[in-house]
Structure formats: C-alpha cells, structure tokens
Design an enzyme around this catalytic site. Structure first.
Site, PDB file in Angstrom:
ATOM      1  N   HIS A  47     -25.995 -57.431 -48.165  1.00 16.07           N
ATOM      2  CA  HIS A  47     -25.409 -56.534 -47.025  1.00 16.07           C
ATOM      3  C   HIS A  47     -24.404 -55.705 -47.795  1.00 16.07           C
ATOM      4  O   HIS A  47     -24.235 -55.901 -48.920  1.00 16.07           O
ATOM      5  CB  HIS A  47     -24.812 -57.572 -46.012  1.00 16.07           C
ATOM      6  CG  HIS A  47     -25.950 -57.989 -45.090  1.00 16.07           C
ATOM      7  ND1 HIS A  47     -26.742 -57.266 -44.233  1.00 16.07           N
ATOM      8  CD2 HIS A  47     -26.617 -59.173 -44.863  1.00 16.07           C
ATOM      9  CE1 HIS A  47     -27.586 -57.785 -43.462  1.00 16.07           C
ATOM     10  NE2 HIS A  47     -27.476 -59.024 -43.895  1.00 16.07           N
ATOM     11  N   ASP A  74     -22.719 -49.249 -46.387  1.00 18.70           N
ATOM     12  CA  ASP A  74     -23.863 -48.837 -45.781  1.00 18.70           C
ATOM     13  C   ASP A  74     -23.984 -47.344 -45.358  1.00 18.70           C
ATOM     14  O   ASP A  74     -24.642 -46.704 -45.404  1.00 18.70           O
ATOM     15  CB  ASP A  74     -23.990 -49.619 -44.587  1.00 18.70           C
ATOM     16  CG  ASP A  74     -24.477 -51.128 -44.575  1.00 18.70           C
ATOM     17  OD1 ASP A  74     -25.039 -51.252 -45.742  1.00 18.70           O
ATOM     18  OD2 ASP A  74     -24.415 -51.648 -43.484  1.00 18.70           O
TER      19      ASP A  74
END
Length: 381
Positions: free
Chosen positions: A141, A171
C-alpha cells in the site's frame, strides 16, 4: 457554504480529451484516480467492473473517483468475459489496469492480445512496485511504497516518527499523475506513428522522481539526510506550523527577507528576533521558534488569518477538508464544486478553450451497458 452547484460547468466543450476512449479495468487506489482525471478532461472512460466485487467500502454513488465515467459489468473468469474486454480495447485509445504483474495475462487481457487487436492502443499498467523486481508480486500500500523511496522519511518531527500523508503522496502524486503523464505521452506517440505501447507506471518510481530536487540539494551539501533539520521540513522556525490559542494551526513560510520583514511586523516580533540575519544562526533558532509560538498562542487561528490575509508574509490557516471549499481564494476560483449532491474538487487544471467539467455523477457498477454498446458500436449479445 457558498453555492457552488454550477461550479466547473463552464460552456464551450467537455475538455481537451474529448473523443479519446479509455477502458479502465476496475481496481482501487491510483488507477481509478488516474482514469477520473482523464474523464475530467473529457475522455470517454468506460470502467469494467467485476460483478459483485472490489468496490470501495462506500456507497458507489458517492465514490467521486468514478465521476464522469460509465460502467459495464464483465466477469473475466467466465467464458466470453475476456473477449468483451478485447472488443472494447479494439475501439479504445487507452486501457488502464492495476492488477499485480501477470494477472491480466492470466485473465486473457494482457498487453499481447490487446495490442494484437489494436496496434495503436496505449496499455497503461499501474502498480505499487512495478512490473519486475524482487517485490513486484508482493502486496503493498501507499505507506510502504513511499517508505522505501525516502519520501516518507522526509515527513514528521526530528526525533519523532514519520507523519502519514494519507495516500496522497504515493498513490496519487507518485502513481496516478505519472500514469496519466505516461499514457498521454504514449498516446501522442501512437497518433504520430501508429504504434501503441505499454506504459509501466509504478508508485515507487513516481514517488522517487518527486524527490529529484532534494537529491540535487543532498549532493550539493544543502540538505541533511535526516528529518526536521532542513529548510523545507520544519527544521527552521520560519518554515513550520504553529498552534493558535484555539488549537487551530497556521502554516508559516516567509523564506525571503522582504517576506520575513512583513511577517515579523504583523506578528509583532521586534529587535533581535526580527533581524533577518539572526534567523540563519542555528544557535538562535530555538529562541526564535519559541517567540513565534508564543505570539501565535495569543489569538485564534482565524484572527491571525485575517491579520495576514492581505500581506505577503506567507502565512495561511491550516484548514480541514470540510473547511477548505469556503476559503476565499478557493471559492473565488471555484476550486471545489457541488455535483450530484457531493462537494468535491472541480476538474484541474484549467483550459481557456476546452475546459473540463463535471458531466456525470459517479458511475454505478453496470449501469451503462446499453449506452456504451450503442456509443462504442459493440456487437449485440
């Protein structure tokens, strides 16, 4: 709140990417955000959702990253599923997928069959670790991706733990934005040459790229490889945040001498504390920091914001997500818009001739089957 119902609905077109067709194989994180950005700029984005799965743990009607898109349902593990995606790819300019390396190939929708059907296709791959390397097939992540690039280690106070910047730095900044740059560059090449290609966008690559200036400073001896001791990481008292009397915070950044003079005048610092030369003396910085903190603690955040708002002192209130849309500058620019009952960031950046706009509410999974089939000329059945 200011009425922003019509913000982002400028006349004159649907954005500079009008006419560009994009297939998005549904996922989470940077892939959907990248596809949203393309859609905001006018691209016709068709999201391929999997029946019954992998949607965010929020009401799809409020998933802003699916705005301006349309959705069809395809089960890639069923007979005929891969063929439906290949048929879409045949008619598309760009395809985006965010699976782990090798998954798209196993499902029958990897680059080879897609480019065989459409040699001009730009095939965008969005992963955290990239398509190869010892961690390529491992889960991850944002927080882990930015950790290994050195970017996470830049955040937080000296002697304390790193701060966690939601998933914005990895991200979206290091992932989505680099994927968008990549697929648009490849689209330019495809239109000039007729040759499509694969774009391998990895969060670790993009996030590392964001640190380019700091690596130059490090090489020049102008940056220390530890946090909280440098010019731009809270290591100096004139580039930091300070608490006001009500618990709110002010962001302070008067780096240049003339901005520093304006800052000290409004804040009420005098004598040696206001000396522009003295602030560069590391031995005097603790006293200066304490004096600035003491002054900010005498008024509320909004009182200080009003005092500084018409100055060049480089001071701004630290706002929450709910407060941000009503900041006077953002309200004047319609930086946020209300659409389908949701306050959300308006499309960015701005274009003088082909402005983007909010055309559609977040796509409900599978809601646009007939419309997409008609507009993309898909075969019946």
């Amino acid at each position: 709140m200011t009425d922003r119902t019509q913000a982002g609905r400028e006349p004159g077109g649907d954005g500079p990417l009008t006419g560009v067709r994009v297939v998005e194989l549904a996922g989470i994180g940077p892939g959907p955000f990248a596809a949203m950005l393309l859609a905001d700029l006018g691209a016709d984005v068709v999201r391929v959702d999997r029946p019954g799965g992998d949607w965010p743990a929020i009401d799809p009607a409020r998933d802003v990253t699916n705005r301006n898109k349309r959705s069809v349902l395809v089960d890639l593990k069923e007979t005929g599923g891969p063929e439906r995606v290949l048929t879409l790819a045949e008619r598309a300019d760009i395809l985006i997928e965010g699976y782990r390396p090798g998954v798209a190939e196993r499902l029958g929708v990897g680059p080879e069959p897609c480019l065989a059907r459409n040699p001009r296709l730009v095939y965008g791959r969005m992963t955290g670790w990239g398509q190869h390397g010892p961690l390529a097939e491992r889960a991850g992540h944002d927080i882990g991706y930015i950790a290994v690039t050195g970017a996470l280690g830049l955040t937080g106070r000296a002697g304390g733990p790193p701060a966690v910047p939601a998933n914005l730095l990895g991200d979206y900044a290091g992932g989505s934005l680099y994927l968008v740059v990549g697929v648009l560059a490849a689209l330019h090449h495809a239109r000039a040459t007729g040759a499509g290609q694969v774009v391998d966008a990895a969060v670790v690559d993009g996030t590392a790229h964001l640190t380019a200036m700091l690596h130059g400073m490090l090489a020049a001896g102008a940056w220390q490889d530890r946090r909280g001791v440098n010019l731009l990481d809270g290591g100096v008292p004139y580039y930091d945040t300070y608490a006001a009397s009500d618990g709110g915070y002010l962001a302070v950044g008067p780096l240049e001498p003339r901005f520093w003079a304006e800052f000290t005048r409004i804040l009420g610092l005098e004598g040696d504390l206001a000396d522009p030369a003295a602030r560069h003396d590391p031995a005097r910085r603790p006293a200066l920091r304490a004096a600035i903190a003491a002054r900010f603690a005498t008024r509320t955040r909004d009182e200080w914001a009003r005092l500084f708002q018409d100055s060049d002192a480089c001071v701004a209130p630290v706002l929450s997500l709910r407060e941000a849309p009503d900041h006077p500058q953002l309200a004047a620019r319609a930086t946020f818009a209300e659409h389908a009952g949701i306050v959300q960031p308006a499309p960015a950046p701005r274009f003088s001739v082909t402005p983007g706009r909010l055309r559609r509410a977040p796509a409900s999974p599978g809601a646009d089957e007939a419309e997409v089939a008609r507009d993309w000329g898909l075969p019946e059945g």
